[in-house]
Each structure stands twice: as C-alpha cells, then as structure tokens.
Design an enzyme around this catalytic site. Structure first.
Site, mmCIF file in Angstrom:
data_model
loop_
_atom_site.group_PDB
_atom_site.id
_atom_site.type_symbol
_atom_site.label_atom_id
_atom_site.label_comp_id
_atom_site.label_asym_id
_atom_site.label_seq_id
_atom_site.Cartn_x
_atom_site.Cartn_y
_atom_site.Cartn_z
ATOM 1 C CD GLU A 150 -26.565 6.409 73.438
ATOM 2 O OE1 GLU A 150 -26.230 5.408 74.084
ATOM 3 O OE2 GLU A 150 -25.854 7.426 73.352
ATOM 4 C CG HIS A 267 -20.439 1.465 68.842
ATOM 5 N ND1 HIS A 267 -20.922 2.087 67.713
ATOM 6 C CD2 HIS A 267 -20.967 2.135 69.897
ATOM 7 C CE1 HIS A 267 -21.714 3.094 68.078
ATOM 8 N NE2 HIS A 267 -21.758 3.144 69.401
ATOM 9 N NE ARG A 312 -24.239 0.199 71.569
ATOM 10 C CZ ARG A 312 -23.536 0.905 72.427
ATOM 11 N NH1 ARG A 312 -22.534 0.346 73.074
ATOM 12 N NH2 ARG A 312 -23.813 2.170 72.642
ATOM 13 C CG HIS A 376 -18.002 0.148 72.066
ATOM 14 N ND1 HIS A 376 -17.283 1.319 72.031
ATOM 15 C CD2 HIS A 376 -19.156 0.429 72.742
ATOM 16 C CE1 HIS A 376 -17.969 2.263 72.660
ATOM 17 N NE2 HIS A 376 -19.100 1.752 73.117
ATOM 18 N NE ARG A 411 -21.587 -1.233 77.361
ATOM 19 C CZ ARG A 411 -21.605 -0.021 76.817
ATOM 20 N NH1 ARG A 411 -22.173 0.990 77.443
ATOM 21 N NH2 ARG A 411 -21.018 0.206 75.659
HETATM 22 C C1 SIN Z 1 -22.170 5.713 71.951
HETATM 23 O O1 SIN Z 1 -22.136 6.918 72.195
HETATM 24 O O2 SIN Z 1 -22.696 5.265 70.939
HETATM 25 C C2 SIN Z 1 -21.541 4.777 72.914
HETATM 26 C C3 SIN Z 1 -22.247 4.775 74.198
HETATM 27 C C4 SIN Z 1 -22.020 3.475 74.914
HETATM 28 O O3 SIN Z 1 -21.261 2.646 74.451
HETATM 29 O O4 SIN Z 1 -22.670 3.274 75.937
#
Ligand code: SIN
Length: 573
Positions: A150, A267, A312, A376, A411
């Site tokens: 991620e 997000h 993000r 988010h 975060r």
């Molecule tokens: C996501 O699955 O993109 C969100 C995960 C997160 O906010 O840590």
C-alpha cells in the site's frame, strides 16, 4: 410607604430564596431518581470496534466485569469496513526498522518515535493474537501469508483476510468471542453522554442514554473510550453513520487533552456513485491499478515519483487538481483503471469492491472505477500515552479516537489495524497493574444541564447537511485563512444557536451537538497552524513547518504547541 415597600421586598426576597432552595433540592432528588445507577462494572468500554472488543475480551479473561456501550448494533463500527489489512513486516528482507522508517517518513516527523517503535515491535505478537482469536489470514499457494503493498510502504507487508474484507472478518470473530465471555455485557443502542467523576476528580462512571431517550448512570472503576473517528463531520467520507466523534466530545467535556485535532486524513480513492461512498482499497493500486483523468491520461507520476503509491495527502491533492484542471470540477472524479487485472483474480481478491461495482452498474473493466478523495481517518484525538492513558485518572482511550503520536502528521496505510490490535493488550496490562480499583468511592452528584428545547428533525437534518458540506469545503484537503475564518464565524453562531454546552435530550441531538463542537475545534486549530505539515495543507502557508509541534487543547485551557522531542534522523535503505 418606602419602609412598607422595603419590608415587602425583603419578604419577597426571602420567599424567593426559599423557593429556589426548594426547587434546587427537588431538582437534586429528581436527578438522583432519574439517573439512579443501575449497575456497577469494573470497566465500561465505549464503542464496539476492534480495539474495544479486544479490551473487553482480555479484561474478562483476567476476571474483570466489563460493559460495552454502543449507540447502534454491536456489529456497526468503522472497523467493520476496513478493507486493506494489517501492516506486519513479514516479507523476506523486511524488518521492524524498515517498517518504522516508512511510518516516520509518512508521519512527516511528527511521530512519537518510541510509541511507533513499540507498536511495530509488537506486530508479530498482534499477528499471533489474531490467529488465537480464530482469524485465518489469506495465504499464498505456499501456505504463507499473502502480503500486499500500500502507499508509502517500501515492502509488501499488508496481511489481509477474506480478500478485501479484513475488518469484517476480524470484527465478527471478536464479537463471537466477546459474546462467549461470561464477564462481558453489551448494551446496544445506548450512547454515553457524560463521564462521571468522584470528588477526587477520578472517573467513576458514565451517564448513558438509550434509544428511547431514557437516561441512567452506571458505576465503573475505569472507562475506556474506543468509539472510533469522526468522518461523518464531512459530506464525503468512507466512515459509517456512527463515526461522529462522540468520544472526543465526551473526553473534552471531562477535561481531557486533545492532540492534533486538525490532522484529518483523506483517502484518495473513494467511489461515490449510486449510493453511499465506498472505499476502494489502496491494495488495488498496490497490485497495479492506475489513475487516469477523464481524458484518459495517466497523471500520478507527474505529481510524485511513487505515482499511485504516493503518500495519501499528495495523491488526494493530485486527484483534486486533475478534476479541477480538466473538468472544472463538474464530474468530480477520475478513473481507477483496473484493466491490467485478470477478471477472475480481481473477483476473488477484492470481492467487496467487485460486488459493490456490479451492484452500482460500474463498468469496472471498461472505463474503470470513478473515484475521488473523501475524509477517511482522524489522526488526532484524545491525547494518550502508549498504554492509552489520558490525563484524567480512570479514563483511557485507544484506536482512532486516541492520539498517541504513532501516526505523526500522516498515517501510513494499514498501521491503524496494527495499532488497534497491539494497544489493547498494552492498555489492559497497564490497567490491571494499577493500584486496586475502588468502586466504593463517592460518586459525584450527576449535575447535568439539559437543553430543554424541542428541535425539528428536518431542521436538524438540513443543518447537518450544511455543516458537512461546509466542513468539506473549509476543513478539507486544501485550507486557507479566508475560508477558515468565515467558517469559524458560522460555527460560532451555530454553537450558540444549538446550546452546544448543554446536553441533548436524545442520542441524535447529542450527536449533532458533538459534531458542532468538534468542527469548531478542528477549525480553530487549522486556522492557528500556520504552515503545512502532512495532511494539513495551507494554500496560504505552503511551506513545511520549521519545527514539529503538536497542537494541544482542553476545555478552559489556552491552545498550546508541544514540541515533538523524539525526532530521529531518517535513514533510507
Ligand atoms: C485501504 O484499504 O485503502 C485503507 C487502509 C487504511 O486506511 O489503512
């Protein structure tokens, strides 16, 4: 004549005083009857997400009586909607230190390094604990955990369950376990509207309000707030209806310190067509999906070298900029192109997203998934230490509602589930080793002032919509002095009109008041933080902060700025 009048005035004043004393006495008696404590627990937990449930299970195993209060059904919480998974450095070549470095880098030097180090060090334990609760992680063909990447992670380290249904699987397993614990009671449809203290200032219970508006107090040796974030302050959010930040308002009214409340993470990829906004997990980008504007141009790498996996805040602002540049904000989205995926793989790897797209008739393998940023995650919150301790004896907080410095100013993806699993164990250990709980301490008379006004449901609904829209425009991804000042003025009037200081007669009105209070706090702090840092971007002060400071605020205290002293030099591998 004068003497007659002054004698009469004295008599009137005497009876007036007597009348007031009697009225006050009657009110005190009424309060005692109305809020007669119905029960006594060692620990009251507010909220039924992952961290609250783990605290309940572990405390019950240790022999403590626990009651979970949740304003909706026990199954409804932000945790339920977590898609990505839990970050654990299990890949070959990965390490705690690398995970820590990524966390600190994403956190833009506002992280508390020792808190971050401790949580990450405990990640393997968290993994084993989840397995002991009956959770089965998704595995590769070689029977090792399937790890995905991620944003801003230098390694694939996100473990997941049920494809993109990690939150649902973990929450369900924990609810099943909590329900089997004999020391755990669950009060659904009940909101805590006030924390109660004894004469020494220690928390010793809560005032609760059920769906019918019935109010009663409950004694508790300790109270843990685990009631999740406040995404519903914004018109567009990934958060469920319950995320109205009630726990923060509660703690604030009791005198707790709040830290970095202005830090709201957006997000980048949220679908909002034909229904409620739906998170489109970052893991899809982690596995190759790309962003294109409505002209079909891929743009992410022109904003950041990490492209679709840029931090993000950077990617969210890039998307906003593309929407505005190309479309003059008309359609309000860009596309997530998933054409590189094998259809069958996508269907089983991301079943939640796949199903939602089919239901909403989204041409997912054609044009792609229409996405735009949405609120988010609340990075700030009730200030705590690593163990969830607040500045008020007997009051603890953890999960999204707490701010222990782990996330800094931004975060790192999937670090929140890690925190939600690690911190409950540290908290419970710390709570159990504190000096003996004393439930017999004198309780404070529950002197609560209620707002007796009757409000029209439609009016409240309309104002709430306006509040969410104005918050999105003024407290969103791009902030500036003019918008913040105008918004602060509007919020100030709203607070006065709806008597934010007085308690609401029912859960909905109290939620509404909490949302006004929190919007006010966020707006004040966003205005005062005159630089850009992590998720807080000031158009009029785009330069980064020169030193890294946390904002600290509490009721009846001036806003202060506290230097983050645990800075380390980042070393990149
Ligand atoms: C996501 O699955 O993109 C969100 C995960 C997160 O906010 O840590």
């Amino acid at each position: 004549m004068d003497r007659f009048f002054s004698g009469r005035a004295a008599v009137v004043a005497f009876f007036d005083k007597l009348f007031n004393v009697i009225l006050h006495k009657l009110w005190e008696i009424e309060m005692q009857i109305r809020f007669k404590p119905v029960e006594k627990f060692d620990v009251v937990i507010i909220g039924s997400g992952i961290s609250g449930l783990i605290c309940a299970i572990e405390l019950s195993v240790a022999g403590k009586s626990v009651c979970i209060f949740t304003k909706e059904a026990v199954t409804e919480s932000s945790s339920l909607y977590a898609q990505g998974g839990i970050a654990i450095p299990l890949s070959t070549g990965d390490s705690f230190e690398r995970h820590l470095q990524d966390t600190l880098k994403a956190g833009t030097s506002l992280c508390n390094v020792s808190v971050a180090r401790e949580i990450i060090k405990n990640s393997i334990l968290a993994y084993e604990k989840l397995i002991s609760y009956g959770i089965r992680f998704d595995l590769t063909d070689d029977a090792i955990p399937h790890l995905t990447k991620e944003a801003a992670h230098s390694f694939a380290r996100v473990c997941h369950i049920g494809g993109d249904a990690s939150g649902r699987f973990i929450t369900k397993a924990l609810i099943d376990k909590a329900c089997r614990e004999s020391n755990v009671s669950i009060s659904q449809g009940t909101a805590v509207i006030r924390l109660l203290k004894n004469e020494f200032g220690r928390i010793n219970g809560v005032l609760a309000c059920d769906v019918t508006g019935n109010k009663y107090s409950v004694f508790a040796g300790d109270v843990i707030i685990a009631s999740g974030g406040a995404g519903r302050l914004f018109k567009l959010t990934t958060n469920p209806q319950v995320s109205t930040g009630d726990g923060i308002a509660l703690a604030y009214s009791a005198g707790a310190y709040l830290q970095d409340m202005e830090m709201i993470q957006f997000h980048p990829t949220v679908m909002h067509v034909n229904g409620e906004p739906l998170l489109i997990t970052e893991a899809i980008r982690g596995e190759g999906a790309r962003l294109k504007n409505i002209k079909g141009e891929y743009f992410a790498t022109s904003y950041h070298k990490m492209g679709e996996l840029a931090p993000r805040d950077v990617l969210s602002r890039a998307i906003l900029s593309e929407i505005e540049k190309i479309e003059k904000a008309k359609s309000g989205f860009v596309y997530l192109d998933i054409s590189s995926f094998n259809k069958e793989y996508f269907k089983t790897r991301f079943p939640t997203v796949y199903q939602a797209c089919i239901e909403r008739e989204v041409d997912l393998f054609g044009a792609g998934i229409p996405v735009a940023p949405a609120a988010h995650y609340l990075i700030g919150g009730i200030k705590t230490d690593l163990y969830g301790k607040t500045n008020i004896p007997g009051l603890w907080a953890l999960g999204e509602i707490a701010s222990n410095g782990f996330h800094g100013a931004n975060r790192l993806a999937s670090n929140s589930l890690l925190e939600c699993v690690v911190v409950p164990h540290l908290l419970v250990e710390s709570l159990l080793t504190q000096k003996e709980l004393n439930l017999s301490q004198a309780e404070e008379m529950c002197s609560v002032e209620f707002d007796e006004n009757q409000y029209d449901d439609n009016d409240i609904e309309n104002i709430l919509n306006e509040l969410q829209l104005r918050n999105l425009n003024s407290l969103g991804l791009v902030r500036n002095e003019r918008l913040l000042r105008e918004h602060k003025f509007w919020l100030h009037n709203l607070s006065e009109k709806y008597y934010v200081d007085k308690l609401g007669q029912n859960i909905k009105i109290q939620e509404f008041k909490n949302m006004i209070l929190l919007s006010n706090l966020i707006c004040t702090l966003a205005l005062e933080r005159r630089h850009s840092l992590g998720v807080h971007f000031r158009q009029d002060y785009p330069a980064l902060a020169e030193s890294y400071k946390h904002s600290l605020i509490a009721q009846n205290f001036e806003l202060t700025w506290e230097e983050e002293k645990s800075q380390v030099t980042l070393c990149y591998f």
